[in-house]
Design an enzyme around this catalytic site. Structure first.
Site, short mmCIF file in Angstrom:
data_model
loop_
_atom_site.label_atom_id
_atom_site.label_comp_id
_atom_site.label_asym_id
_atom_site.label_seq_id
_atom_site.Cartn_x
_atom_site.Cartn_y
_atom_site.Cartn_z
N CYS A 199 0.70 -1.20 0.21
CA CYS A 199 -0.07 0.01 0.18
C CYS A 199 0.81 0.92 -0.49
O CYS A 199 -0.23 2.37 0.21
CB CYS A 199 -0.96 0.01 1.25
SG CYS A 199 -2.35 -1.45 0.74
N LYS B 126 -8.78 -0.45 10.97
CA LYS B 126 -8.57 -1.65 9.20
C LYS B 126 -7.41 -2.05 9.69
O LYS B 126 -6.09 -2.01 10.31
CB LYS B 126 -8.40 -0.03 7.49
CG LYS B 126 -7.57 -2.03 6.64
CD LYS B 126 -7.36 -1.06 5.85
CE LYS B 126 -7.23 -1.72 4.30
NZ LYS B 126 -6.80 -1.56 2.60
N GLU C 270 -6.34 4.86 16.96
CA GLU C 270 -6.02 5.36 15.29
C GLU C 270 -7.11 7.31 15.56
O GLU C 270 -7.26 7.45 13.78
CB GLU C 270 -6.08 4.35 14.29
CG GLU C 270 -5.22 3.27 14.54
CD GLU C 270 -4.19 3.31 13.66
OE1 GLU C 270 -4.73 5.15 12.54
OE2 GLU C 270 -3.28 2.97 13.23
N LYS D 30 -12.69 -1.50 9.41
CA LYS D 30 -13.18 -2.85 8.42
C LYS D 30 -11.94 -3.30 8.49
O LYS D 30 -11.09 -3.61 9.58
CB LYS D 30 -12.37 -2.56 6.95
CG LYS D 30 -12.31 -3.08 5.89
CD LYS D 30 -11.14 -1.77 4.86
CE LYS D 30 -11.14 -2.83 3.88
NZ LYS D 30 -10.38 -2.47 2.77
C1 PBG Z 1 -6.94 -2.24 0.35
C2 PBG Z 1 -8.10 -2.28 0.65
C3 PBG Z 1 -8.15 -3.28 0.87
C4 PBG Z 1 -9.50 -3.53 0.47
C5 PBG Z 1 -9.81 -2.38 0.07
N1 PBG Z 1 -9.13 -1.13 0.21
C6 PBG Z 1 -7.59 -4.75 1.65
C7 PBG Z 1 -5.96 -5.19 1.04
O1 PBG Z 1 -5.91 -5.49 0.74
O2 PBG Z 1 -5.61 -4.47 2.19
C8 PBG Z 1 -10.80 -4.42 1.38
C9 PBG Z 1 -12.38 -5.19 0.74
C10 PBG Z 1 -12.52 -5.97 0.72
O3 PBG Z 1 -11.96 -7.19 0.95
O4 PBG Z 1 -13.50 -6.47 0.57
N2 PBG Z 1 -6.03 -0.64 0.79
ZN ZN Z 2 -4.19 -0.89 -0.14
#
Ligand code: PBG
Ligand code: ZN
Length: 326
Positions: free
Chosen positions: A129, A198, A236, A251
């Site tokens: 990321c 997250k 966070e 999430k």
């Molecule tokens: C990445 C991102 C991810 C999701 C949304 N943006 C996951 C990741 O690979 O860390 C996951 C969404 C899903 O599982 O539906 N920044």
């Molecule tokens: Zn990402």
């Protein structure tokens, strides 16, 4: 012992049950994710997510229209670029796939709220990321250089007509840097929906098929949160609020209902829950086997997110739910 009070009195018939219902799921709560790919007339089903497609821009516009006609107020865009590289060019280029999709969707359906996921993992060759030096094979993401790329990405998404920026990379300070960038460029009115809490979750597996974004080495545990931690989520969240977030996301959603609840308790900002890909796929798989009632299980789950405190729900079930709620 004779019961002193009889809770069943208020459950006697559908009208009474309606009157005492505490939580109501509505169309207003739903956000539908779309995956956009280069090309034309493409709708390629994601194997691990029945009913979810990688879509070319023209098809994404069709699906966005469908959402709007169903009464869903908003979509969130994820992009799969032509080419992945160490600079994540596809994320911040003005002709990037999300930028193209956003412009086309806003042109066709100006009233649909278009959110852009702001992250680099779909655009880096290594799938992380953030930015890391080419020669660094340990996968340690460099925080501050990544912030610059995220700011560039958010600005380019704003120029393309995106209504809400949703940074999802869990970099320290990403909200303040993006806020500053947006304000300086005259986008003071664009809200930030921060993926505040997250977790490094195994429930993202199917998404990584859909977005072709699985890390090529290592994992995301140096930036995403440890599933064991709840108080850290509040830290966070506090930081993101201080940095200027307008909305906060938790999430995944299903096994993190306690986090949704605790975040809701500590803030007056709108709270979003991301009902992630693995949660969707589990329901779909069981439903396709005839093991559960898909409609009832889905509506129960979505209602529970609201009961836990979610104001908004990002879900791959959104179109189905909208039909069932109509
Ligand atoms: C990445 C991102 C991810 C999701 C949304 N943006 C996951 C990741 O690979 O860390 C996951 C969404 C899903 O599982 O539906 N920044
Ligand atoms: Zn990402």
């Amino acid at each position: 012992m004779f019961p002193i009070t009889r809770p069943r009195r208020l459950r006697q018939n559908p009208q009474l049950r309606r009157m005492v219902q505490e939580t109501t799921l509505t169309l207003n709560d739903l956000i539908y994710p779309l995956f956009v790919v280069p090309g034309e007339a493409i709708a390629k089903e994601v194997k691990s997510m029945p009913g979810v497609y990688q879509l070319s821009v023209d098809k994404a516009v069709d699906q966005a229209k469908e959402c709007f006609d169903l009464g869903i107020p908003s979509i969130i865009l994820f992009g799969i670029p032509e080419e992945k590289n160490s600079e994540a060019t596809g994320a911040w280029h003005d002709h990037g796939i999300v930028q193209k999709a956003a412009t086309a969707i806003k042109k066709a359906i100006p009233d649909l709220v278009v959110i852009a996921d702001t992250c680099l993992c779909e655009y880096t060759a290594h799938g992380h990321c953030g930015y890391l030096k080419d020669e660094d094979i340990t996968g340690t993401v460099l925080n501050d250089p990544t912030l610059e790329l995220l700011k560039k990405t958010a600005l380019s998404q704003a120029r393309a007509g995106v209504d809400i920026i949703a940074p999802s990379g869990m970099m320290d300070g990403f909200v303040s840097v993006i806020r500053e960038g947006l304000d300086e460029a005259g986008f003071q009115d664009i809200p930030i929906l921060s993926y505040a809490a997250k977790y490094a979750s195994a429930y993202y597996g199917p998404f990584r098929d859909a977005a072709e974004s699985a890390p090529q080495f290592g994992d995301r545990r140096t930036y995403q949160m440890d599933p064991s931690n709840a108080r850290e989520a509040l830290k966070e969240v506090a930081l993101d609020i201080a940095e200027g977030a307008d909305m906060l996301m938790v999430k995944p959603a299903l096994s993190y209902m306690d986090i949704i609840w605790r975040v809701k308790e500590m803030t007056n900002l709108p709270v979003a829950a991301y009902n992630v890909s693995g949660e969707y796929s589990m329901v779909k798989a069981a439903a396709l086997n005839g093991w559960i009632d898909e409609k009832k299980v889905t509506l129960e789950t979505l209602t529970s997110f609201k009961r836990a405190g979610a104001d908004l729900i990002l879900t791959y079930h959104a179109k189905d739910a909208a039909r069932w709620l109509a």
